[in-house]
Scaffold this motif. Structure first.
Motif, PDB file in Angstrom:
ATOM      1  N   ASP A  20       0.834  -1.188   0.000  1.00  0.00           N
ATOM      2  CA  ASP A  20       0.000   0.000   0.000  1.00  0.00           C
ATOM      3  C   ASP A  20       0.875   1.247   0.000  1.00  0.00           C
ATOM      4  OD1 ASP A  20      -2.219  -1.597   0.108  1.00  0.00           O
ATOM      5  OD2 ASP A  20      -2.395  -1.478   2.291  1.00  0.00           O
ATOM      6  N   ARG A  21       0.262   2.360  -0.284  1.00  0.00           N
ATOM      7  CA  ARG A  21       0.979   3.632  -0.291  1.00  0.00           C
ATOM      8  C   ARG A  21       1.470   3.991   1.105  1.00  0.00           C
ATOM      9  NH1 ARG A  21      -0.487   6.539  -5.086  1.00  0.00           N
ATOM     10  NH2 ARG A  21       0.382   8.391  -4.149  1.00  0.00           N
ATOM     11  N   PRO A  23       1.856   5.680   4.567  1.00  0.00           N
ATOM     12  CA  PRO A  23       0.825   6.239   5.436  1.00  0.00           C
ATOM     13  C   PRO A  23       1.025   7.733   5.645  1.00  0.00           C
ATOM     14  CG  PRO A  23       2.429   4.985   6.698  1.00  0.00           C
ATOM     15  CD  PRO A  23       2.761   4.802   5.250  1.00  0.00           C
ATOM     16  N   ALA A  29      -3.406   5.353  10.583  1.00  0.00           N
ATOM     17  CA  ALA A  29      -3.502   4.557   9.366  1.00  0.00           C
ATOM     18  C   ALA A  29      -2.801   3.221   9.545  1.00  0.00           C
ATOM     19  CB  ALA A  29      -2.887   5.319   8.199  1.00  0.00           C
ATOM     20  N   SER A  30      -3.326   2.208   8.903  1.00  0.00           N
ATOM     21  CA  SER A  30      -2.732   0.887   8.916  1.00  0.00           C
ATOM     22  C   SER A  30      -2.513   0.455   7.475  1.00  0.00           C
ATOM     23  CB  SER A  30      -3.660  -0.089   9.631  1.00  0.00           C
ATOM     24  OG  SER A  30      -3.124  -1.387   9.579  1.00  0.00           O
ATOM     25  N   HIS A  31      -1.327  -0.037   7.186  1.00  0.00           N
ATOM     26  CA  HIS A  31      -0.992  -0.472   5.841  1.00  0.00           C
ATOM     27  C   HIS A  31      -0.376  -1.851   5.920  1.00  0.00           C
ATOM     28  CE1 HIS A  31      -1.886   3.472   4.202  1.00  0.00           C
ATOM     29  NE2 HIS A  31      -1.418   3.906   5.350  1.00  0.00           N
ATOM     30  N   THR A  32      -0.754  -2.711   4.976  1.00  0.00           N
ATOM     31  CA  THR A  32      -0.311  -4.090   5.001  1.00  0.00           C
ATOM     32  C   THR A  32       0.242  -4.500   3.648  1.00  0.00           C
ATOM     33  OG1 THR A  32      -1.989  -4.621   6.642  1.00  0.00           O
ATOM     34  CG2 THR A  32      -1.064  -6.466   5.425  1.00  0.00           C
ATOM     35  N   SER A  33       1.238  -5.347   3.690  1.00  0.00           N
ATOM     36  CA  SER A  33       1.806  -5.947   2.490  1.00  0.00           C
ATOM     37  C   SER A  33       2.007  -7.430   2.766  1.00  0.00           C
ATOM     38  CB  SER A  33       3.145  -5.271   2.165  1.00  0.00           C
ATOM     39  OG  SER A  33       3.736  -5.884   1.049  1.00  0.00           O
ATOM     40  N   THR A  54       9.269  -2.527   0.478  1.00  0.00           N
ATOM     41  CA  THR A  54       8.020  -2.073   1.083  1.00  0.00           C
ATOM     42  C   THR A  54       8.261  -1.009   2.148  1.00  0.00           C
ATOM     43  OG1 THR A  54       6.988  -4.208   0.633  1.00  0.00           O
ATOM     44  CG2 THR A  54       5.936  -2.816   2.286  1.00  0.00           C
ATOM     45  N   TRP A  58       7.152   2.918   2.239  1.00  0.00           N
ATOM     46  CA  TRP A  58       6.382   3.517   3.314  1.00  0.00           C
ATOM     47  C   TRP A  58       7.157   4.625   4.017  1.00  0.00           C
ATOM     48  CZ3 TRP A  58       4.558  -1.739   5.722  1.00  0.00           C
ATOM     49  CH2 TRP A  58       3.531  -2.273   4.932  1.00  0.00           C
ATOM     50  N   THR A  95       2.936  -5.178   8.457  1.00  0.00           N
ATOM     51  CA  THR A  95       1.887  -4.230   8.796  1.00  0.00           C
ATOM     52  C   THR A  95       2.537  -3.004   9.410  1.00  0.00           C
ATOM     53  OG1 THR A  95       0.346  -6.037   9.250  1.00  0.00           O
ATOM     54  CG2 THR A  95      -0.248  -3.867  10.102  1.00  0.00           C
ATOM     55  N   ARG A  97       1.588   0.393  11.382  1.00  0.00           N
ATOM     56  CA  ARG A  97       0.618   1.210  12.102  1.00  0.00           C
ATOM     57  C   ARG A  97       1.424   2.311  12.756  1.00  0.00           C
ATOM     58  NH1 ARG A  97      -1.897  -4.014  14.236  1.00  0.00           N
ATOM     59  NH2 ARG A  97      -3.415  -4.455  12.625  1.00  0.00           N
TER      60      ARG A  97
END
Length: 178
Positions: A20-21, A23, A29-33, A54, A58, A95, A97
């Motif tokens: 994901d882009r 944060p 915001a939470s982003h996961t790969s 990744t 981020w 992840t 956060r």
């Protein structure tokens, strides 16, 4: 600009990945790969490449990137070495956060890791101790014929670290051998 779906590294063509882009600088915001590693010729190499690409995407660099690379290497190598049959599902999830990054590696083994003191001359046996030293927290979830070992790293400049890594006994409780 960070691509939503970075091109897979040649070593990880079998795996799927999604990043994901970056944060926002504020908020929760939470982003996961995720990266599927089953069937990958060199899963540790593919995992390290994915973590590097990744986390940089981020906006995470420096010590947290270095620690994440080492933690991912150890968790994937441990899962690869000890997973039942050696050919089952193997997946890494990252992840982000606000304040921390979680690295989780799942495999087809349902036994919890068991820590053994490493012999001074041994070439292996120190992986979980290294992860425990770098991580704010470390744990294991077992269920439905799968195990997920995870580590949480603190992202600098995100506030004070709370809690702490579990003791050797807390981490290593359970049955099975590792």
């Amino acid at each position: 600009m960070c691509p939503l779906k970075p091109a897979p590294h040649p070593a990880s063509r079998v795996g799927r990945q999604r990043a994901d882009r970056a944060p926002a600088a504020h908020g929760t915001a939470s982003h996961t790969s995720r990266l599927g590693l089953a069937g990958t010729v060199r899963p540790v190499t593919a995992a390290r490449r994915h973590v590097h690409d990744t986390l940089r995407c981020w906006g995470l660099t420096g010590a947290v990137l270095d620690d994440a690379l080492l933690v991912a290497s150890e968790l994937v190598a441990n899962a690869e070495q000890h997973a039942a049959g050696g050919g089952g599902p193997l997946e890494m999830r990252l992840t982000f956060r606000t304040g921390h990054v979680i690295i989780a590696v799942s495999d087809a083994e349902s036994r919890r890791p068991v820590c053994h003191p490493a012999d001074g001359g041994a070439e292996s046996g120190r992986g979980l101790a290294i992860v425990r030293a770098l991580a704010q927290a470390l744990g294991c979830r077992v269920g439905a014929g799968r195990k997920t070992v995870w580590a949480r790293l603190t992202v600098p400049d995100s506030g004070p670290s709370t809690g702490g890594a579990p003791t050797h006994e807390q981490l290593c409780e359970g049955s099975g051998r590792r």
